[in-house]
Design a protein around this motif. Sequence first.
Motif, PDB file in Angstrom:
ATOM      1  N   ILE A 119     -13.642  38.745   6.349  1.00 38.96           N
ATOM      2  CA  ILE A 119     -12.295  38.252   6.641  1.00 38.96           C
ATOM      3  C   ILE A 119     -11.824  37.308   5.534  1.00 38.96           C
ATOM      4  O   ILE A 119     -10.692  37.399   5.058  1.00 38.96           O
ATOM      5  N   ASP A 120     -12.717  36.438   5.108  1.00 38.29           N
ATOM      6  CA  ASP A 120     -12.356  35.541   4.008  1.00 38.29           C
ATOM      7  C   ASP A 120     -11.998  36.329   2.761  1.00 38.29           C
ATOM      8  O   ASP A 120     -11.042  36.011   2.050  1.00 38.29           O
TER       9      ASP A 120
ATOM     10  N   ILE B 274      -3.240  41.857  21.445  1.00 34.95           N
ATOM     11  CA  ILE B 274      -4.647  42.092  21.138  1.00 34.95           C
ATOM     12  C   ILE B 274      -5.418  40.784  21.034  1.00 34.95           C
ATOM     13  O   ILE B 274      -4.974  39.832  20.399  1.00 34.95           O
ATOM     14  N   ASP B 275      -6.561  40.779  21.668  1.00 38.00           N
ATOM     15  CA  ASP B 275      -7.470  39.638  21.581  1.00 38.00           C
ATOM     16  C   ASP B 275      -8.525  39.979  20.525  1.00 38.00           C
ATOM     17  O   ASP B 275      -9.369  40.850  20.736  1.00 38.00           O
ATOM     18  N   TYR B 276      -8.438  39.284  19.423  1.00 42.90           N
ATOM     19  CA  TYR B 276      -9.270  39.693  18.288  1.00 42.90           C
ATOM     20  C   TYR B 276     -10.736  39.309  18.447  1.00 42.90           C
ATOM     21  O   TYR B 276     -11.595  39.848  17.745  1.00 42.90           O
ATOM     22  N   ASN B 277     -11.009  38.403  19.360  1.00 48.57           N
ATOM     23  CA  ASN B 277     -12.422  38.125  19.635  1.00 48.57           C
ATOM     24  C   ASN B 277     -13.054  39.255  20.437  1.00 48.57           C
ATOM     25  O   ASN B 277     -14.142  39.725  20.119  1.00 48.57           O
TER      26      ASN B 277
ATOM     27  N   CYS C 227     -10.715  43.476   9.668  1.00 49.20           N
ATOM     28  CA  CYS C 227     -10.415  42.274   8.883  1.00 49.20           C
ATOM     29  C   CYS C 227      -8.954  42.269   8.449  1.00 49.20           C
ATOM     30  O   CYS C 227      -8.265  41.244   8.495  1.00 49.20           O
ATOM     31  N   ASP C 228      -8.477  43.420   8.029  1.00 47.74           N
ATOM     32  CA  ASP C 228      -7.090  43.514   7.596  1.00 47.74           C
ATOM     33  C   ASP C 228      -6.152  43.124   8.720  1.00 47.74           C
ATOM     34  O   ASP C 228      -5.201  42.365   8.520  1.00 47.74           O
ATOM     35  N   ALA C 229      -6.441  43.633   9.909  1.00 46.36           N
ATOM     36  CA  ALA C 229      -5.582  43.326  11.057  1.00 46.36           C
ATOM     37  C   ALA C 229      -5.596  41.832  11.345  1.00 46.36           C
ATOM     38  O   ALA C 229      -4.557  41.216  11.593  1.00 46.36           O
TER      39      ALA C 229
END
Lengths: 202, 202, 202, 202
Positions: free
Chosen positions: B104-105, B182-185, B171-173
């Motif tokens: 993600i970074d 959307i809950d990304y966790n 990661c892009d999203a």
Amino acid sequence: MAASETREPRQTRAIEKKNKIIEAGFKLFCEKGYHYTNTNEIAKEAGVSTGIVYHYFKDKKAILLATVGQMVPSFDHEIINKLCVSKDRRELEIFLSETIDRDIDFHKLFKAAHEEFLTMCHSDPDIAEYMKGFQDKGLSRIADTIVSNGSTISNPYEKVDIIYHMIDQYCDAVVFSKREKIDYNIMKELLIKNIMNLLYIN
Amino acid sequence: MAASETREPRQTRAIEKKNKIIEAGFKLFCEKGYHYTNTNEIAKEAGVSTGIVYHYFKDKKAILLATVGQMVPSFDHEIINKLCVSKDRRELEIFLSETIDRDIDFHKLFKAAHEEFLTMCHSDPDIAEYMKGFQDKGLSRIADTIVSNGSTISNPYEKVDIIYHMIDQYCDAVVFSKREKIDYNIMKELLIKNIMNLLYIN
Amino acid sequence: MAASETREPRQTRAIEKKNKIIEAGFKLFCEKGYHYTNTNEIAKEAGVSTGIVYHYFKDKKAILLATVGQMVPSFDHEIINKLCVSKDRRELEIFLSETIDRDIDFHKLFKAAHEEFLTMCHSDPDIAEYMKGFQDKGLSRIADTIVSNGSTISNPYEKVDIIYHMIDQYCDAVVFSKREKIDYNIMKELLIKNIMNLLYIN
Amino acid sequence: MAASETREPRQTRAIEKKNKIIEAGFKLFCEKGYHYTNTNEIAKEAGVSTGIVYHYFKDKKAILLATVGQMVPSFDHEIINKLCVSKDRRELEIFLSETIDRDIDFHKLFKAAHEEFLTMCHSDPDIAEYMKGFQDKGLSRIADTIVSNGSTISNPYEKVDIIYHMIDQYCDAVVFSKREKIDYNIMKELLIKNIMNLLYIN
DNA sequence: AATGAATGAGGTTTCATTCAT
DNA sequence: TATGAATGAAACCTCATTCAT
């Protein structure tokens, strides 16, 4: 936004002409990319004059925005029904397979433009906003239907998103960047199995 | 190809200058996109003259090609080892989670340029060829190691490819297009579960 | 303002080139008017390429601004000295007459452009500001000198302004719009007498 | 010339429509300048279609010519009478003062367009001819009356011309380009005194 | 190896004017 | 008369690339 940047023609002929411009733009964006397509080419391809393009569209970017609708695969009711109604695993697998095949054809036509569009989302806020709204609507509609149909599938929004992009990615690979060591038939099978698994994961 | 299109300077100062140009180009491509960055800006950002850019690079595209190396996440040995050696599911899941966070970074920094680059692969054969080789090498190296380590994982090339793109997409999203519903966790958990499943599918 | 909108070349050759562009622009603005002169013509007239024009000037308007200096008659020291030092009426009248004649020649060359410029002051704030400053400086310098020379003339700023525009207007009429019923020699005499009167009015 | 370039409609409605176009053109020319106003805007402002504009006017320039009538202050009989009949200096001075005030209001509305029009006289022979006739008529009418009234004022044509432009210039300065060091009340007094002097100069 | 001025083709956009309806 | 869509030449400006120094 679209309303303020594009003139909405009332008369049929005018609508046709506007659509011609969109189609021409779309075609060329797909073939050559947005930045390598100029407005004169779009006009010529559409069989109209340069000036009229700017009668219907504020600027070149507005043409791009107008083509988005054609760049995102239509998540039609068939897909939605199959995904949530069908409880028969085998039937669903076959359906997924067909959907993937159809999507590959779609990619062959539109993917280059689609991806360029995605790219521009990162540098152009207008496009980002527009695109986000568009994709949101399509994917959410599927998940919404799953929910409203009382399906037992958990976290449908997250799953639909993941599945959509998995298929999208697969199709892209098949169409554009076949790697030597990969067997794309096997990959497809793996994909389907994996999607099936994801759907029923808790 | 790259070798014939870029002049390889021997002297240290020259190498430094070339690298400065690459870094400048990379930075600007990430910030503004390739097409919205001009060579004068690159030169200014690099602290060199316009002319010298063309001493080290055949043309603007060659600068882009030179930046590819910085755009693809390094699939280092750690990843490879963990993936194939570790048989402990829990350990692997934790590792995947950390890998995703790191990725993600990476996206935050480089994704815009990376994606534009991918896009250009579709319209520019030179770039396509170059990029394919690059990604191929990275992903294949992982699969190769899995194979040579005698892992029981089947179809490693296909699976590594799918997994790579699933993570990439996630990661892009997260970085660029967070959707409301959307809950990304949760999405991340689903992702990891799904990857784990994929790895051991037959 | 000028500093931020025009690049100041250091080297002599570059300065010459910049001046060539200004001269070319000036010439064409005078001949055809600003709106009827295009940048390609300016480049061609200056013997340079289109691009270099935009290297030295931000845009077409910046060229216009750069020509202002040539459009306003230079209020040189001679005028200033004569106006305040000379106490001999006859001498002053002769001097005014000569000044007017010189100003007529000036108008023949530059007046069209000058007037167009004045016009644009009304629609373009940038130009308005720039022009105001310029004229202010020229006219104020004359009045300042009158004051600092301890002249007995009252309200010098107002008078200089009125006189300047009277002469300007007269010259314009002679050059551009001769009316049948008017004898411009008589008019000139009247003008001079009137100016002399104004100078010594309380 | 005007007659041959503009179609004279017989029916009242048509005349009204034509006048609307003239008014619209005039308004926009004043606000934005001739070159920065396009015919579509004029049509929209007038509430008519683009096409009909070209039914009533040969081209854009013809609209400008049609607006001239509104741009020159009407030298009405009042002015004329006062100027020549009144022998009372004090009365005349007051009248001049009022005239100037009225003229300032006029400038606030119309000066930008007026000046642009004057400018165009220098590059466009059609306009020059048209304008000259117009101004000529106005100013000459005043001088003619002075003459026919047996006034003792010498060289009336020259003087009226000078006076007209002095006032014009003063009003322009007040409205558009107030300079810091100038006291416009004092200037006005000087102006009136000077005009009075000019009238009775030999 | 280095500079940055110079080139000029090509891009986007505007707008006076025309024309089919 | 009236509409407003349509035309297309031409304007301003950019920028990858070259070249004199």
